[in-house]
Design a protein around this motif. Structure first.
Motif, PDB file in Angstrom:
ATOM      1  N   TYR A  68     -40.141   6.232  13.270  1.00  0.00           N
ATOM      2  CA  TYR A  68     -40.512   7.484  13.925  1.00  0.00           C
ATOM      3  C   TYR A  68     -39.674   8.620  13.360  1.00  0.00           C
ATOM      4  CZ  TYR A  68     -42.626   4.411  17.424  1.00  0.00           C
ATOM      5  OH  TYR A  68     -43.371   3.447  18.068  1.00  0.00           O
ATOM      6  N   ASN A  69     -40.338   9.720  13.047  1.00  0.00           N
ATOM      7  CA  ASN A  69     -39.637  10.929  12.612  1.00  0.00           C
ATOM      8  C   ASN A  69     -39.489  11.838  13.824  1.00  0.00           C
ATOM      9  OD1 ASN A  69     -38.519  13.086  11.283  1.00  0.00           O
ATOM     10  ND2 ASN A  69     -40.360  13.634  10.148  1.00  0.00           N
ATOM     11  N   VAL A  70     -38.362  11.727  14.503  1.00  0.00           N
ATOM     12  CA  VAL A  70     -38.133  12.468  15.745  1.00  0.00           C
ATOM     13  C   VAL A  70     -37.570  13.845  15.401  1.00  0.00           C
ATOM     14  CG1 VAL A  70     -37.002  12.443  17.988  1.00  0.00           C
ATOM     15  CG2 VAL A  70     -37.661  10.289  16.905  1.00  0.00           C
ATOM     16  N   SER A  84     -38.012  16.653  20.838  1.00  0.00           N
ATOM     17  CA  SER A  84     -39.376  16.682  21.358  1.00  0.00           C
ATOM     18  C   SER A  84     -40.004  15.299  21.286  1.00  0.00           C
ATOM     19  CB  SER A  84     -40.223  17.669  20.547  1.00  0.00           C
ATOM     20  OG  SER A  84     -39.642  18.944  20.550  1.00  0.00           O
ATOM     21  N   ALA A  85     -41.033  15.115  22.088  1.00  0.00           N
ATOM     22  CA  ALA A  85     -41.799  13.874  22.009  1.00  0.00           C
ATOM     23  C   ALA A  85     -42.484  13.800  20.653  1.00  0.00           C
ATOM     24  CB  ALA A  85     -42.833  13.821  23.133  1.00  0.00           C
ATOM     25  N   VAL A  86     -42.553  12.605  20.098  1.00  0.00           N
ATOM     26  CA  VAL A  86     -43.192  12.414  18.796  1.00  0.00           C
ATOM     27  C   VAL A  86     -44.686  12.673  18.933  1.00  0.00           C
ATOM     28  CG1 VAL A  86     -43.598  10.795  16.907  1.00  0.00           C
ATOM     29  CG2 VAL A  86     -41.419  10.749  18.152  1.00  0.00           C
ATOM     30  N   ASN A  87     -45.236  13.420  18.002  1.00  0.00           N
ATOM     31  CA  ASN A  87     -46.650  13.758  18.046  1.00  0.00           C
ATOM     32  C   ASN A  87     -47.522  12.492  18.008  1.00  0.00           C
ATOM     33  OD1 ASN A  87     -48.888  15.542  18.010  1.00  0.00           O
ATOM     34  ND2 ASN A  87     -49.105  15.237  15.805  1.00  0.00           N
ATOM     35  N   VAL A 147     -39.347   4.365  21.876  1.00  0.00           N
ATOM     36  CA  VAL A 147     -38.677   5.326  20.996  1.00  0.00           C
ATOM     37  C   VAL A 147     -37.278   5.662  21.488  1.00  0.00           C
ATOM     38  CG1 VAL A 147     -38.823   7.601  19.927  1.00  0.00           C
ATOM     39  CG2 VAL A 147     -40.907   6.272  20.309  1.00  0.00           C
ATOM     40  N   ASN A 148     -37.138   6.005  22.770  1.00  0.00           N
ATOM     41  CA  ASN A 148     -35.814   6.370  23.286  1.00  0.00           C
ATOM     42  C   ASN A 148     -34.784   5.247  23.154  1.00  0.00           C
ATOM     43  OD1 ASN A 148     -36.582   8.969  23.901  1.00  0.00           O
ATOM     44  ND2 ASN A 148     -37.097   8.541  26.022  1.00  0.00           N
ATOM     45  N   PRO A 149     -35.117   3.985  23.519  1.00  0.00           N
ATOM     46  CA  PRO A 149     -34.155   2.899  23.274  1.00  0.00           C
ATOM     47  C   PRO A 149     -33.807   2.744  21.799  1.00  0.00           C
ATOM     48  CG  PRO A 149     -35.832   2.187  24.831  1.00  0.00           C
ATOM     49  CD  PRO A 149     -36.287   3.504  24.295  1.00  0.00           C
ATOM     50  N   ALA A 150     -34.788   2.981  20.919  1.00  0.00           N
ATOM     51  CA  ALA A 150     -34.516   2.879  19.485  1.00  0.00           C
ATOM     52  C   ALA A 150     -33.566   3.982  19.028  1.00  0.00           C
ATOM     53  CB  ALA A 150     -35.827   2.956  18.697  1.00  0.00           C
ATOM     54  N   ILE A 151     -33.722   5.175  19.605  1.00  0.00           N
ATOM     55  CA  ILE A 151     -32.830   6.289  19.265  1.00  0.00           C
ATOM     56  C   ILE A 151     -31.403   5.982  19.705  1.00  0.00           C
ATOM     57  CG2 ILE A 151     -32.266   8.694  19.819  1.00  0.00           C
ATOM     58  CD1 ILE A 151     -35.275   9.237  19.961  1.00  0.00           C
ATOM     59  N   ILE A 152     -31.255   5.503  20.934  1.00  0.00           N
ATOM     60  CA  ILE A 152     -29.923   5.184  21.460  1.00  0.00           C
ATOM     61  C   ILE A 152     -29.270   4.079  20.635  1.00  0.00           C
ATOM     62  CG2 ILE A 152     -28.688   4.249  23.453  1.00  0.00           C
ATOM     63  CD1 ILE A 152     -30.770   5.650  25.218  1.00  0.00           C
TER      64      ILE A 152
END
Length: 447
Positions: free
Chosen positions: A97-99, A121-124, A135-140
């Motif tokens: 994901y390109n956040v 922002s939320a990913v399109n 996505v959020n767990p992956a970011i953390i």
């Protein structure tokens, strides 16, 4: 001829700005057309015409708590690492994901509470459910692995011996879970090297000593160094934590947008009332049109450059409205004085507008240049938050100067042409002095 004299002669010229209003009006129209085209392109390529920040669209936020490790000398390095993490977040499902980070990263707190606050922002095309659960767990997880983990500080090759060193934060960790983690990581990466076999991996204080069966060639050394640095990192329990995934609700965003529009609208109404009472209604209308020009041009450049529009932009917008109206009022003050002059009865509306612009041109240019110098310095050496504020201010300064010199006087002259039937009843005639002589009686005429 000296440069100063050339400038003086140039400013003394009458550029007939009001007569060239058709050309003047084409310039902002062309910019708006370019902005509209770019918005259409961005809509189909990036999924959004305007780069609206989380202040308006809603989104998420995360805090990377770094404590005493975050200092004045290294916070920019952390910023770069965090931005790299967001550009390539990979989830457990293997999808990348390109956040998009919203706004500037913010350094908050001090001492043990020092942290970096990130809004994104939320990913399109990604649902809210997928954002919260995938996505959020992956970011953390990515932030914890690449920001909070300890990477090797030094990697040395001496024949068949590899020494991997860590800094003082990782104490003598010995044969435990930390050592086993690093040992496993090296054994996994070495599987891709057919000519390298390991005889022993032992801890030595802050170091890991790896002994191979044979000497390692230079080509392999270079590749191994890169892989060790990226894969043999260790979680630092003292480096802090990542708190995140908080949702910025749409209700807050809608309220902020409404308040921003209301603030600008009220400012324009009060300005119109003041200028209409102080000068003429036509002057007030011309100023408001010039301000609308500034607003549209600022939005246009933000759209063309696809720069994020957030609450900082609204602050810059209101700042420019006050700056631009000040320049326009100076011009219309000269317009009023020139209309009361004894020479005004021989001048057209365009002539009065040109004369007023000419008399205030040097002041407008000097004010713009001095302000622009300060803003440019802020944009060059300021922190990231200030740089985001500086760009729309620079555009607004240039746009406001153009509108106060060209747009507002030209519109005023146009209104005068439309509102008056002929040039004779256009002017405000100066008051005539009463004569002390008595008029002659009719009977005395011809006596």
């Amino acid at each position: 001829m000296k440069f100063k004299d050339k400038i003086s002669n140039l400013l003394d010229k009458d550029f007939h700005i009001a007569e060239k209003r058709k050309i003047i009006f084409i310039i902002p129209i062309a910019i708006l057309v370019v902005a509209a085209v770019m918005m259409i392109i961005f809509r189909f390529t990036l999924g959004t015409a305007l780069n609206l920040g989380t202040d308006f669209t809603g989104g998420y936020s995360v805090d990377i708590v770094l404590g005493n490790q975050l200092t004045d000398s290294n916070y920019q390095t952390y910023y770069s690492k965090i931005e790299d993490v967001f550009r390539s977040v990979e989830a457990d499902n293997g999808k990348t994901y390109n956040v998009r980070i919203s706004g500037a990263l913010q350094r908050q707190g001090s001492g043990d509470e020092s942290s970096i606050h990130v809004k994104y922002s939320a990913v399109n095309g990604v649902s809210e459910n997928e954002m919260s659960k995938v996505v959020n767990p992956a970011i953390i997880s990515a932030l914890e692995n690449k920001i909070l983990n300890k990477v090797p500080t030094k990697i040395e090759f001496d024949g068949n011996v590899i020494t991997v060193s860590y800094d003082e934060v990782i104490n003598n960790f010995g044969k435990g879970s930390a050592f086993d983690e690093l040992k496993t990581a090296f054994e996994e990466l070495i599987e891709d090297y057919d000519g390298v076999s390991v005889t022993s991996i032992e801890p030595d204080g802050k170091k890991i000593v790896i002994t191979c069966a044979s000497e390692i060639d230079s080509a392999t050394v270079k590749k191994l160094t890169s892989e060790i640095r990226s894969k043999m990192n260790l979680r630092d329990i003292y480096s802090g934590e990542v708190k995140g995934g908080d949702l910025v609700g749409a209700t807050v965003s809608t309220e902020l947008l409404f308040n921003a529009i209301l603030a600008v609208s009220l400012a324009l109404v009060f300005m119109l009332c003041y200028i209409g009472l102080r000068f003429q209604l036509s002057s007030g209308l011309a100023c408001i049109i010039a301000l609308f020009h500034d607003i549209l041009i600022m939005f246009a450049f933000m759209a063309i450059c696809h720069i994020e529009i957030n609450s900082t932009f609204i602050a810059a917008l209101i700042t420019i409205l006050g700056y631009s109206i000040n320049n326009s009022i100076i011009v219309f003050d000269r317009v009023r004085e020139n209309m009361r002059s004894v020479y005004s009865k021989k001048m057209s509306p365009e002539g009065i507008a040109n004369k007023s612009v000419k008399e205030t041109l040097m002041r407008s240019i000097n004010t713009t240049i001095t302000t622009l110098i300060m803003i440019l310095m802020v944009a060059i050496i300021g922190v990231s938050d200030i740089k985001i504020f500086a760009f729309p201010i620079i555009i607004g300064l240039l746009s406001g100067t153009f509108s106060s010199i060209c747009i507002a006087p030209s519109m005023w002259a146009l209104f005068q042409r439309v509102g008056k039937k002929n040039k004779e009843n256009f002017n405000i005639q100066p008051k005539e002095k009463k004569s002390n002589k008595k008029s002659a009686k009719p009977s005395e005429i011809g006596a």
